[in-house]
Design an enzyme around this catalytic site. Structure first.
Site, PDB file in Angstrom:
ATOM      1  CE  LYS A   1      -3.140   2.417   3.185  1.00  0.00           C
ATOM      2  NZ  LYS A   1      -4.157   2.289   4.215  1.00  0.00           N
TER       3      LYS A   1
HETATM    4  C1  R5P Z   1      -1.965   4.224   7.609  1.00  0.00           C
HETATM    5  O1  R5P Z   1      -0.844   4.180   7.706  1.00  0.00           O
HETATM    6  C2  R5P Z   1      -2.918   3.378   8.306  1.00  0.00           C
HETATM    7  O2  R5P Z   1      -3.010   2.118   7.783  1.00  0.00           O
HETATM    8  C3  R5P Z   1      -4.178   4.101   8.438  1.00  0.00           C
HETATM    9  O3  R5P Z   1      -4.767   3.906   9.642  1.00  0.00           O
HETATM   10  C4  R5P Z   1      -5.148   3.993   7.313  1.00  0.00           C
HETATM   11  O4  R5P Z   1      -5.092   2.813   6.619  1.00  0.00           O
HETATM   12  C5  R5P Z   1      -5.000   5.157   6.417  1.00  0.00           C
HETATM   13  O5  R5P Z   1      -6.084   5.325   5.576  1.00  0.00           O
HETATM   14  P1  R5P Z   1      -6.382   6.769   4.960  1.00  0.00           P
HETATM   15  O6  R5P Z   1      -5.074   7.497   4.887  1.00  0.00           O
HETATM   16  O7  R5P Z   1      -6.954   6.515   3.624  1.00  0.00           O
HETATM   17  O8  R5P Z   1      -7.335   7.464   5.869  1.00  0.00           O
END
Ligand code: R5P
Length: 290
Positions: free
Chosen positions: A201
């Site tokens: 990711k």
């Molecule tokens: C990021 O490092 C973490 O996994 C988060 O808690 C989350 O997945 C981030 O998602 P977003 O940036 O789309 O809110």
């Protein structure tokens, strides 16, 4: 005793058995269980996924939009291909009748009050199996203060995942003072893949994202990041999949949207049907105003 079988005749001797490849980039040599779990995360028809990330509480507590998972998230969860969350929220709030793929956050330790890269593994494989996880996610802090420790967390998890057939998602975490450019993301994603992550990711960048996906031998899902206007988030998701991402893993840009139910469906159309951003935004507005 059943009656003895009569001699069958359907051997199709003139039709050699086909050997099928696997639809996901870099994943053809994986074992059946691993491939089956990846096929629950990534739609085998589009080859892509919409992951809904709601794991933010593992380091920052009740994040805006996640104060009441039962009221804010459960209504939109059926529109996701995959839900990414902690085992605590899964057990306490998500009904076991929910059948979408589950990706569990498996690293943690420091809160936002401390140095975030100082993470350790935060769950074991036995519990992942017990919870029927489709994959486990681990943060990797390339260039961060505890870079080696976080890479070691990932490699240990990959070893355990390979043993049990559970894929590992490496999440590239970028420190506040680091350059978010193609060179950095190529480095971070490639290190994760080289050391065994089954998919990665990472963040979208307007310049050179296609070089990040091209040089990473396993699928990349685009991280959402902080909340931006809906049209911009849909454009970012569109550009990411057109430039080689195998889907998105978005949190705040969905659950902090004015209409999360509309937003997740519009993101789904962008990811799975290549709907162009202007049309996806129209779709969002239509659904929102219904
Ligand atoms: C990021 O490092 C973490 O996994 C988060 O808690 C989350 O997945 C981030 O998602 P977003 O940036 O789309 O809110």
């Amino acid at each position: 005793m059943p009656a003895p079988d009569k001699e069958g005749k359907q051997f199709y001797i003139d039709q050699p058995q086909e050997s099928q490849g696997f639809f996901l980039k870099g994943s053809n040599s994986l074992d059946w269980g691993m491939k089956n779990r990846l096929s629950r995360i990534f739609n085998p028809v589009s080859g892509r996924t919409v992951m809904l990330a709601i794991d933010h509480g593992y380091f920052q507590g009740p994040t805006t939009g996640l104060e009441r998972i039962d009221l804010n998230i459960l209504p939109i969860a059926p529109y996701a291909d995959t839900l990414m969350l902690t085992r605590g929220i899964l057990r306490s709030l998500v009904p076991a009748s929910y059948t979408r793929a589950i990706v569990l956050r498996a690293s943690g330790g420091p809160s936002i009050l401390k140095e975030l890269s100082n993470e350790q593994l935060a769950m074991d494989m036995e519990d992942a199996v017990r919870l029927n996880a489709a994959a486990l996610a681990v943060q990797v802090f390339i260039g961060g203060e505890h870079e080696t420790q976080s890479v070691h967390n990932m490699t240990r998890l990959v070893d355990m995942g390979n043993r049990f057939g559970i894929p590992i998602l490496a999440v590239t975490a970028v420190g506040k003072d680091m350059a978010r450019d193609a060179r950095y993301f190529r480095l971070a994603c490639r290190i994760c893949a080289e050391l065994g992550a089954h998919y990665v990711k990472t963040y979208y960048i307007p310049e050179g994202f296609e070089t990040v996906t091209a040089s990473c031998p396993v699928p990349i899902v685009m991280a959402g990041g902080k909340k931006i206007p809906e049209q911009d988030a849909l454009t970012m998701a569109y550009n990411a999949v057109q430039e080689g991402a195998s889907g998105v893993d978005m949190g705040r840009n969905i659950f902090q949207s004015e209409s999360p139910v509309a937003m997740i469906q519009a993101v789904g159309a962008v990811v799975h049907e290549n709907l162009e951003p202007a049309k996806a935004y129209e779709m969002y507005l239509d659904l929102k105003n219904k």
